[in-house]
Every structure is written in structure tokens, then in C-alpha cells.
Design an enzyme around this catalytic site. Structure first.
Site, PDB file in Angstrom:
ATOM      1  N   CYS A 113       0.806  -1.224   0.000  1.00  0.00           N
ATOM      2  CA  CYS A 113       0.000   0.000   0.000  1.00  0.00           C
ATOM      3  C   CYS A 113       0.839   1.276   0.000  1.00  0.00           C
ATOM      4  O   CYS A 113       0.310   2.367  -0.237  1.00  0.00           O
ATOM      5  CB  CYS A 113      -0.935  -0.001   1.199  1.00  0.00           C
ATOM      6  SG  CYS A 113      -2.073  -1.404   1.227  1.00  0.00           S
ATOM      7  N   HIS A 255      -2.964   7.455   1.829  1.00  0.00           N
ATOM      8  CA  HIS A 255      -3.461   6.134   1.436  1.00  0.00           C
ATOM      9  C   HIS A 255      -4.797   5.883   2.114  1.00  0.00           C
ATOM     10  O   HIS A 255      -4.940   6.056   3.333  1.00  0.00           O
ATOM     11  CB  HIS A 255      -2.448   5.064   1.830  1.00  0.00           C
ATOM     12  CG  HIS A 255      -2.984   3.678   1.785  1.00  0.00           C
ATOM     13  ND1 HIS A 255      -3.645   3.170   0.684  1.00  0.00           N
ATOM     14  CD2 HIS A 255      -2.983   2.678   2.724  1.00  0.00           C
ATOM     15  CE1 HIS A 255      -4.013   1.926   0.936  1.00  0.00           C
ATOM     16  NE2 HIS A 255      -3.625   1.606   2.162  1.00  0.00           N
ATOM     17  N   ASN A 285     -10.079   0.108   0.106  1.00  0.00           N
ATOM     18  CA  ASN A 285      -8.613   0.177   0.102  1.00  0.00           C
ATOM     19  C   ASN A 285      -8.099  -0.417  -1.209  1.00  0.00           C
ATOM     20  O   ASN A 285      -8.173  -1.622  -1.420  1.00  0.00           O
ATOM     21  CB  ASN A 285      -8.082  -0.606   1.306  1.00  0.00           C
ATOM     22  CG  ASN A 285      -6.569  -0.627   1.396  1.00  0.00           C
ATOM     23  OD1 ASN A 285      -5.863  -0.336   0.428  1.00  0.00           O
ATOM     24  ND2 ASN A 285      -6.051  -0.982   2.558  1.00  0.00           N
TER      25      ASN A 285
END
Length: 328
Positions: A113, A255, A285
Site C-alpha cells: 500500500c 493512502h 482500500n
């Protein structure tokens, strides 16, 4: 340190299939309210006919169209992904071929990520004056999800986003102002995915062969604690290098892991609500794709202007964290 880092275009690409929280209740013991309260997510896009490569190619084509540059003008292509279609060839070379960027070197990076913001650092270090790069985050995380595990299945979505960046000299806007990066490998086991079984005629090991170790495995509490501690620290260190205060920053492009994490970071840094844009409710996500998807939407909605100072921050598997301070 101030060096040229000019973003000429931004774009996103999403699978056509959208899956709501209500649809997930048919697969596992959960509810729309349970998911929204714990994550802030209402829906996510899931690839059916799309692939990590096709989404990345779509983004690359949009970037070229927006910038009105020929593919042969591209010197570097980096794709940040933890969900490639193949171990080899990597995604970036396939993008290079699809768009005809024959002069560009192309490779993937996997920092989960945090991949996109690590890619920003690589572009900053690689580009010479006059050179141009495509930086793309592309993910089909749905292939790494156990769709009966509510602790992880509710979190992830598929998509891609990217930037076209040039080191164009003698410009008044578009600069790299500072950055901070850190890896905590001793904590890497708190978030894993994609374990490969060790299978050959001489091996007696069965790592992952008869289990779901290919799917996301996460210690949610440990990852939350990591993010809410290390993300504010990374941002503070990057701002210190840039000699800026948080009040100088138009927006923090974080993020989109979890709405609670993003809000906690904002509280610890005393940020105004308008400094913390979020779109996790719509997409979940999307790992390395989340920051460029969010930024592309901000540009399209005219939420940022040339000359604005921004912080991009990624965090996740590794465990890793990184922050880049730029002037748009």
C-alpha cells in the site's frame, strides 16, 4: 531540497462492477452498518473482465491524451502493484508495449500500500532535466481476498491511478520539496498476502499448499497501531525536510486504508477537515492505487491549483511508510 517535479496529468481507471456492503452480507456474517462504522467503506469496485495490466494501460492512455505527449516521449514507466497478473513479465513492460513507449525503461515495484509514494521517490531520483515518466498504481486485490473472511474482505477494492511527471527545467511551479521513508521489516508478518507454496519433487514442505495463505492475513490492531503512530511521524519528518508547517499544506493525500486511520492521523497532526480529502467510502482500500485515484479526483473537481503544496503518504505491508512533499 527543491528540485523540479512537474505533474502534467493525472488519471484513474476502475472496474465496471461495483459491490456494495449489502451484497457482501450474502457472503459472510456482516452488515452494512458494521462495515461503515469500522472502516468508512460503503462500496468497492471488483475486476471481472479487467486485469491489473488493462487498468494500468487505461490510465497510461489517459495520461498521454491529457498531456498531448507522444508515447515515444516517455523515458520511464513504473507500476506500483502487489497484485500483478504475472510474476514475469511485470506489468510496466506490458504497459510500455501497449502504448508504444519504445524508448522507456519499465519495471514494477511492490511496497504494497506504500508503493505509489515510493514510486514518487524513484521518479524524483531517476529523472534528468527534460525527461518524463509515467507512474501508475494498479491493483486487482480481489484475487487476494478470502471472500468469506469479514475481517479483510470488506476492506479491499480494485482500481488504478497514475501521474505523468516531468523534470522540466525553468518552471515556476511543480517541485519536489522533501520526503521521508521507513521500513519496519520485523513487523512484516502482521500483514501478509500471496504466500507461494514450496512444491517440487524434492520438497517435503507444504507452505500454503493446502491453506488460504494466498489470501490477506492481517493483525488489524497491530496494523492500526503502526499506522496511527508511524504515519504522523513520517509526515512530520517530511515537512521538516521541506521546511514547512502543516498549515502550509493544501491537502494531505493519504493512502485510503481505513477512514478511522485517516481521521486519527488528522487529529494527531491537528489538521483541518478540508486538508484531509477521502474517497474510501466509494472505493475501499485499493493499495498502491489509492493515492493517485484520490488525487485524480481532486484535480478533476478543481480542489487543487497550481502552486499548492501537497503531501502524499502511503503505508502498509512491509511494514512500510513513506511521505512525499511536492508543489503541484
Amino acid at each position: 531540497m527543491t528540485t523540479n517535479f512537474s505533474i502534467l496529468a493525472s488519471a484513474k481507471a476502475l472496474p465496471t462492477t461495483k459491490v456494495t456492503n449489502q451484497e457482501l452480507t450474502q457472503l459472510m456474517a456482516t452488515s452494512d452498518d458494521w462495515i461503515k462504522q469500522r472502516t468508512g467503506i460503503r462500496s468497492r469496485h471488483v475486476a471481472t473482465d479487467e486485469t491489473t495490466t488493462s487498468l494500468a494501460v487505461s490510465v497510461a492512455q489517459q495520461l498521454l491524451q491529457q498531456s498531448r505527449l507522444a508515447a515515444t516521449a516517455i523515458d520511464l514507466i513504473i507500476v506500483a502493484t502487489m497484485s500483478p497478473d504475472y510474476l514475469t513479465p511485470a506489468t510496466a513492460p506490458q504497459v510500455q508495449a501497449a502504448i508504444g513507449a519504445e524508448k522507456a525503461i519499465a519495471f514494477d515495484i511492490n511496497v504494497a500500500c506504500a508503493g505509489f509514494v515510493y514510486g514518487m521517490q524513484l521518479v524524483h531520483q531517476y529523472l534528468q532535466p527534460g525527461q518524463t515518466a509515467l507512474l501508475i498504481g494498479s491493483e486487482t486485490l480481489s484475487r487476494l481476498v478470502d471472500w468469506h473472511d469479514r475481517s479483510t474482505a470488506v476492506l479491499f477494492g480494485d482500481g488504478a491511478g497514475g501521474l505523468l511527471i516531468t523534470a522540466k527545467p525553468n518552471t515556476t511551479t511543480g517541485h519536489w520539496l522533501g520526503g521521508h521513508y521507513a521500513t519496519f521489516g520485523a513487523d512484516g508478518h502482521y500483514l501478509t498476502a500471496g504466500q507461494q507454496p514450496q512444491v517440487n519433487p524434492w520438497s517435503t514442505r507444504t507452505d500454503g499448499a493446502d491453506s488460504n495463505r494466498w489470501a490477506f492475513q492481517m493483525n488489524g490492531r497491530r496494523v492500526y497501531d503502526f499506522a496511527t503512530k508511524q504515519v504522523p511521524h513520517s509526515i512530520e519528518q517530511a515537512l521538516m525536510q521541506a521546511r514547512l508547517e502543516s498549515s502550509d499544506i493544501k491537502a494531505f493525500v493519504l493512502h485510503q486504508a481505513n477512514a478511522r486511520i485517516v481521521k486519527s492521523v488528522g487529529q494527531k497532526l491537528n489538521l483541518a477537515t478540508e486538508q484531509l480529502p477521502m474517497n474510501i467510502a466509494q472505493y475501499g482500500n485499493t493499495a498502491a492505487a489509492s493515492e493517485p485515484i484520490l488525487f485524480a479526483e481532486m484535480v478533476a473537481q478543481k480542489q487543487v491549483q497550481r502552486g499548492d503544496k501537497l503531501v502524499f503518504t502511503g503505508f502498509g505491508g512491509g511494514l512500510s511508510v513513506g511521505s512525499a512533499v511536492i508543489e503541484y
